[in-house]
Design an enzyme around this catalytic site. Structure first.
Site, PDB file in Angstrom:
ATOM      1  CB  CYS A 108      35.828  44.189  34.596  1.00  0.00           C
ATOM      2  SG  CYS A 108      35.161  45.774  34.014  1.00  0.00           S
TER       3      CYS A 108
ATOM      4  CG  HIS B  89      31.425  43.482  37.227  1.00  0.00           C
ATOM      5  ND1 HIS B  89      32.552  43.577  38.013  1.00  0.00           N
ATOM      6  CD2 HIS B  89      31.465  44.550  36.405  1.00  0.00           C
ATOM      7  CE1 HIS B  89      33.234  44.654  37.691  1.00  0.00           C
ATOM      8  NE2 HIS B  89      32.593  45.268  36.708  1.00  0.00           N
TER       9      HIS B  89
ATOM     10  CD  GLU C   7      31.986  40.905  40.410  1.00  0.00           C
ATOM     11  OE1 GLU C   7      32.017  42.149  40.326  1.00  0.00           O
ATOM     12  OE2 GLU C   7      32.292  40.150  39.452  1.00  0.00           O
TER      13      GLU C   7
END
Length: 357
Positions: free
Chosen positions: A250, A335, A337
């Site tokens: 990001c 993202h 994760e």
């Protein structure tokens, strides 16, 4: 509940009711299209300086729990919903959303036509605004909205980055220094799951101090604001390129790009939601991703650089990922994760571990 107003700098005024903290709030108004995950959104440091409008009409129906926090506190400047659940129910529920907002000083407004608000933001772009209970004329309220702080021109990263060093998984195989520009907890957890020791350092940490930890790899996290205002992190990345494998997420992706000479720009209304399709050009596959960003890298600025475009946004064609052609460094705008339902993008952490190996 007190009556309140949401006022945009272009003159739109929405009447609603205050819930959460009883105070006025100002910031840049953005919208998020996620159906769930409001707790993660509230505690994502990337939202620093922003008032978030949830497009899904009912928010708070499963309450708040201790497991889904992405940082130690809430970071949003304000919260906008069509309706909040006054009687939530879930087996993990530990606190109501309204109580959590009050305890954390977050101003929120309900009863807003969030569909109409989102249409304004899509048509005209994100803009500054306020949530207020002040009984002033419309002209005075609009004037206050125009004075609300924007995202550019101030270092929001330093406001959310931790001030001390923390270490996790000290017996694990690979040592990763995670530079905290506003890191979400799940980045650390995703590394720990892959046998990585994680040393989290402040965003202001110098390249030499990072190398003193003798890391196998360095990660640059997500974070708030305009990447131009955090160029001191890009300078650190310049010194680390070629010295150690690098993975950016990001804001970290934007900062890596700027370190390599790429240009960034502000998107009209950004990408914020849990169902953004991204195409991985290497495997010609599309993944469903979670996103939260208002800036992006100019694709045309990659042409003369040693950067290879690896991912694009299927909706608007913007840059979603690249890798360096000379050094072990890569990044993605979204993202990996996160788990917006599917866990499509977790493979990127595996790629990072393989790069370190």
């Amino acid at each position: 509940m007190k009556k309140a107003k949401l006022v945009l700098e272009e003159g739109s005024i929405f009447a609603g009711k205050l819930f959460g903290a009883e105070k006025d709030s100002a910031g840049e108004i953005v919208f998020n299209t996620s159906m769930t995950g409001y707790q993660e959104i509230l505690t994502d440091p990337s939202y620093k300086g922003e008032i978030v409008c949830m497009t899904y009409p009912l928010i708070g129906n499963y309450g708040i729990n201790e497991d889904d926090f992405e940082s130690f506190k809430s970071h949003v400047n304000g919260f906008i919903v069509r309706e909040f659940a006054e009687e939530p129910e879930n087996w993990r529920l530990q606190k109501r959303l309204e109580k959590y907002l009050k305890e954390n000083g977050i101003t929120a407004i309900s009863g807003i036509d969030t569909r109409a608000l989102t249409k304004i933001l899509r048509r005209q772009g994100t803009m500054r605004g306020i949530i207020t209970t002040e009984n002033l004329s419309n002209d005075k309220l609009i004037a206050k909205a125009k004075k609300a702080p924007g995202l550019s021109g101030r270092d929001l990263v330093s406001m959310v980055s931790r001030k001390t060093v923390e270490k996790f998984g000290t017996q694990n195989k690979y040592r990763v220094v995670l530079v905290d520009c506003g890191a979400k907890n799940n980045i650390k957890d995703s590394l720990l799951e892959r046998n990585c020791e994680v040393i989290i350092v402040p965003a202001s940490t110098t390249a030499q101090k990072i190398l003193n930890y003798k890391p196998d790899g360095v990660m640059f996290s997500n974070g708030p604001g305009d990447p131009e205002d955090a160029d001191y992190v890009s300078e650190t990345i310049k010194e680390l390129l070629g010295e150690v494998p690098i993975f950016g997420i990001c804001l970290g992706h934007q900062l890596l790009g700027r370190a390599c000479g790429a240009e960034t720009y502000k998107l009209k209304f950004g990408h914020r939601g849990a169902n953004h399709p991204v195409k991985d050009l290497s495997g010609n596959r599309v993944y469903i991703t979670s996103q939260n960003h208002g800036f992006a890298i100019k694709e045309e600025s990659l042409a003369e650089l040693d950067l290879e475009l690896t991912h694009i946004n299927v909706n608007d064609g913007t840059v979603e990922g690249f890798k360096h052609q000379k050094y072990p460094a890569f990044s993605v705008q979204y993202h990996p994760e996160a788990s917006p339902g599917p866990e499509d993008s977790h493979y990127l952490f595996d790629q990072f571990v393989e790069m370190m190996r």
